[in-house]
Design an enzyme around this catalytic site. Structure first.
Site, PDB file in Angstrom:
ATOM      1  N   ASP A  10       0.799  -1.219   0.000  1.00  0.00           N
ATOM      2  CA  ASP A  10       0.000   0.000   0.000  1.00  0.00           C
ATOM      3  C   ASP A  10       0.833   1.271   0.000  1.00  0.00           C
ATOM      4  O   ASP A  10       0.460   2.259  -0.632  1.00  0.00           O
ATOM      5  CB  ASP A  10      -0.946   0.001   1.207  1.00  0.00           C
ATOM      6  CG  ASP A  10      -2.044  -1.039   1.056  1.00  0.00           C
ATOM      7  OD1 ASP A  10      -2.034  -1.767   0.053  1.00  0.00           O
ATOM      8  OD2 ASP A  10      -2.911  -1.114   1.945  1.00  0.00           O
ATOM      9  N   ASP A  61      -0.439  -5.101   4.318  1.00  0.00           N
ATOM     10  CA  ASP A  61      -1.799  -4.962   4.829  1.00  0.00           C
ATOM     11  C   ASP A  61      -2.789  -6.026   4.367  1.00  0.00           C
ATOM     12  O   ASP A  61      -3.421  -6.697   5.180  1.00  0.00           O
ATOM     13  CB  ASP A  61      -2.354  -3.591   4.436  1.00  0.00           C
ATOM     14  CG  ASP A  61      -1.581  -2.451   5.064  1.00  0.00           C
ATOM     15  OD1 ASP A  61      -0.607  -2.721   5.779  1.00  0.00           O
ATOM     16  OD2 ASP A  61      -1.946  -1.285   4.836  1.00  0.00           O
ATOM     17  N   LYS A  62      -2.990  -6.166   3.056  1.00  0.00           N
ATOM     18  CA  LYS A  62      -4.040  -7.056   2.561  1.00  0.00           C
ATOM     19  C   LYS A  62      -3.610  -8.512   2.578  1.00  0.00           C
ATOM     20  O   LYS A  62      -4.446  -9.411   2.472  1.00  0.00           O
ATOM     21  CB  LYS A  62      -4.458  -6.658   1.136  1.00  0.00           C
ATOM     22  CG  LYS A  62      -4.840  -5.207   0.999  1.00  0.00           C
ATOM     23  CD  LYS A  62      -5.859  -4.767   2.037  1.00  0.00           C
ATOM     24  CE  LYS A  62      -6.011  -3.262   2.083  1.00  0.00           C
ATOM     25  NZ  LYS A  62      -4.829  -2.535   2.576  1.00  0.00           N
ATOM     26  N   CYS A  75       4.813  -1.415   8.138  1.00  0.00           N
ATOM     27  CA  CYS A  75       4.724  -0.052   8.671  1.00  0.00           C
ATOM     28  C   CYS A  75       4.491  -0.066  10.172  1.00  0.00           C
ATOM     29  O   CYS A  75       3.662  -0.817  10.685  1.00  0.00           O
ATOM     30  CB  CYS A  75       3.629   0.716   7.965  1.00  0.00           C
ATOM     31  SG  CYS A  75       3.932   0.934   6.200  1.00  0.00           S
ATOM     32  N   GLU A 105      -7.371   3.465  -0.739  1.00  0.00           N
ATOM     33  CA  GLU A 105      -7.050   4.203   0.475  1.00  0.00           C
ATOM     34  C   GLU A 105      -6.691   5.638   0.097  1.00  0.00           C
ATOM     35  O   GLU A 105      -6.221   5.898  -1.007  1.00  0.00           O
ATOM     36  CB  GLU A 105      -5.867   3.570   1.207  1.00  0.00           C
ATOM     37  CG  GLU A 105      -6.195   2.243   1.853  1.00  0.00           C
ATOM     38  CD  GLU A 105      -5.023   1.670   2.633  1.00  0.00           C
ATOM     39  OE1 GLU A 105      -3.923   2.256   2.590  1.00  0.00           O
ATOM     40  OE2 GLU A 105      -5.208   0.624   3.280  1.00  0.00           O
ATOM     41  N   SER A 157      -6.050   4.416   4.966  1.00  0.00           N
ATOM     42  CA  SER A 157      -4.933   3.678   5.539  1.00  0.00           C
ATOM     43  C   SER A 157      -5.106   3.599   7.045  1.00  0.00           C
ATOM     44  O   SER A 157      -5.704   4.481   7.670  1.00  0.00           O
ATOM     45  CB  SER A 157      -3.625   4.397   5.207  1.00  0.00           C
ATOM     46  OG  SER A 157      -2.581   3.954   6.038  1.00  0.00           O
TER      47      SER A 157
END
Length: 591
Positions: free
Chosen positions: A105, A147-148, A218, A468, A494
């Site tokens: 992302d 993330d995903k 992150c 996002e 996000s």
């Protein structure tokens, strides 16, 4: 030495490492590719890769990773996979490593690449499913970083329902800039500061060069670390496995234990759908609220539930958020990074505190074969720290994330309020048909204090892909406008977003939802205390505008984004693309 001798030597060496523990393959999926004379051709392929007879006839365990060179989130996963494979092999299994995609992302952010991000969740789940089905693997260890990839991996485990253990790749360490810890979100906000004339070219360059110092996801309580905490609270990961940063050697030990853990699950026939229940989903939603986690969890929990045949919606998540105290002071709304939480005990500390106060169901099964309560019985609350608070001293009495409804969002919307002081807002709409137009207005200082920025046609269907908006929200915050304006979108945010930013507005504009009927100047009222969001328009006026509304055609008329737009459902149900477990006539694990 002839090639055959090298293979023979490799097989002999491998055979010495194989333990004596035996599994009965009579009911395991891999019997379809390893057992009986008719499977001789299949075994030939396995021998070609150096497997011994004994390894061929052991359970075949998929070790799935999202390793790639796209971003630091994934770069350590190949190393960690080797540790998982050792854990499997030491406990009577034959590991078979494979990889799947990720869309990272942070790099996809702020341009059309972000349309691919949520779609990648489905591709990850589908590709792990297809690899496992095609090769008849008996169990899964899933390693994910960005993330995903975390929900995508967990979705595939629940869908297949083979014994599985999830393992997070680990957080990145914080960077240091001018004497303080920083993350990549500081760089996104630095773009806004630079545009406002409050940061020099040199400082922005220095910040970008130090914010991400090593491998890992992150570093705040953004989506990756939120879903890592979810993996522990829901029971699909070993207790404490989410904590150690990616660059720490201790992470390899945890991953090795995950390999051993999946063999324990296989021996005891503990499956993901024994673990993912309505009660464990509630537990997971509570840890999101308690840590001020990402609003994306409101998409991912319903999607995981769908794989188990459980209807779990944004409404269910919002109810949990409304009744759960916010106790972990984590970025972006708070002071601390995921590494700081790890140093005081990690997710188990939050889980134990919520258990002590009767806020979590202690009886939910986990991959250890024990309940959530049993797993955390010996956890002690750490003293002399202010990263995690006691429930009685909660930062706020309700969760760091709030659900909203009203005539502007009949199907609901969501906002992260962690760290915010003012929870109400009223102002005129400034309508943009895509993120790029809104971002351009922000960086060119064309947004006025008091505006409600509306970014529409960015939903699951309309985007397509439900982008996002961190580039836009961070730029606003960097300009000092973070709490002087509000932003609403049928897209999403996000985990690093802060400020009055409302996402997942449904129904989305692309299907004629009220957000698609707004005009510049319409007065919008948001009340996160009461969970309300309305526009000052009568039913008659909304009906009149709806009659005049015409669907917009997006630019993605072929390929993966087109296909996604044809099948994706509403954000309120997780933006899923298939009927889920409730429609099954059989389960893969039982073939």
């Amino acid at each position: 030495m002839p090639d055959g001798s090298r293979v023979a030597k490799k097989r002999t060496t491998a055979k010495k490492r194989v333990p004596k523990k035996k599994f009965n393959k009579a009911k395991l999926p891999s019997r379809h590719v390893t057992e009986g004379p008719e499977r001789a051709p299949h075994r030939s392929f396995l021998y070609a890769m150096g497997l011994t007879d004994e390894q061929v006839h052991q359970p075949l365990v998929g070790v799935a990773t999202c390793w790639n060179e796209a971003a630091p989130c994934n770069i350590s996963l190949s190393r960690q996979a080797q540790a998982a494979k050792r854990g499997v092999a030491e406990n009577g299994g034959t590991p078979r490593e494979f990889t799947t995609i990720t869309v990272t992302d942070g790099i996809a952010m702020g341009h059309a690449g972000m349309k691919s991000s949520l779609v990648s969740r489905e591709i990850i789940a589908d590709s792990v499913e297809l690899t496992t089905r095609g090769h008849c693997y008996d169990a899964l260890v899933g390693l994910a970083g960005c993330d995903k990839s975390l929900p995508g991996m967990m979705m595939s485990m629940v869908r297949l329902n083979v014994p599985s253990v999830f393992i997070y790749g680990g957080t990145i360490l914080p960077g240091r800039f001018k004497g303080r810890d920083v993350t990549v979100v500081d760089v996104f906000e630095g773009v806004g500061m630079h545009a406002a004339g409050n940061m020099s070219d040199a400082d922005l360059q220095k910040l970008e060069s130090v914010a991400c110092p090593c491998a890992g996801s992150c570093g705040g309580q953004f989506t990756a670390n939120t879903m890592a905490c979810v993996s522990e609270a829901i029971g699909l990961a070993l207790p404490g496995s989410a904590g150690a940063p990616a660059s720490f050697k201790s992470r390899d030990k945890v991953v090795r234990e995950a390999g051993a853990g999946v063999m324990h699950c296989l021996a005891k026939n503990i499956r993901p759908r024994d673990i993912v229940t309505r009660e464990s989903l509630d537990n997971a939603a509570k840890i999101v609220a308690a840590t001020g986690g990402s609003t994306n969890a409101a998409l991912h929990l319903p999607a995981i539930a769908n794989e188990a045949g459980i209807k779990y919606t944004l409404d269910d998540v919002a109810k949990i958020f409304k009744t759960t105290p916010y106790i972990a002071d984590l970025m972006p709304g708070g002071k601390y990074t995921a590494t700081d939480m790890y140093r005081v005990g990690g997710a188990p500390v939050v889980i134990k505190e919520l258990l002590n106060e009767g806020l979590l169901n202690p009886d939910c099964m986990t991959v250890t074969g024990k309940t959530l309560g049993q797993n955390h019985r010996s956890i002690k609350f750490p003293k002399n720290q202010d990263v995690v608070y006691r429930v009685k001293d909660a930062i706020t009495p309700t969760g760091g994330v709030v659900g909203l409804k009203g005539n502007l969002a009949p199907d609901g919307a969501i906002v992260k309020v962690a760290g915010m002081e003012t929870l109400t807002f009223k102002g005129p709409a400034r309508v943009f048909e895509c993120e790029e137009d809104a971002f351009e207005a922000v960086v060119n200082n064309k947004i006025n204090e008091g505006d409600v920025i509306v970014i529409r046609y960015e939903g699951p269907k309309g985007g397509p892909g439900m982008r996002e908006m961190l580039s836009t929200t961070a730029a606003l915050y960097g300009q000092g406008m973070g709490e002087k304006v509000a932003l609403i979108t049928d897209g999403r945010f996000s985990g690093g977003t802060r400020g009055f930013c409302i996402g997942h507005v449904g129904p989305e504009a692309a299907v004629g939802g009220p957000i698609g009927l707004l005009q510049d100047g319409d007065i919008i009222t948001i009340d996160a205390n009461k969970g309300k969001m309305n526009v000052a328009l009568t039913k008659a006026e909304l009906a009149k505008r709806k009659k005049a509304w015409k669907p917009r055609k997006h630019d993605y008329q072929s390929g993966a984004l087109w296909r996604y737009a044809q099948t994706v459902g509403p954000a309120s149900s997780g933006a899923v693309v298939h009927p889920g477990g409730k429609a099954e006539t059989h389960c893969y694990a039982d073939i």
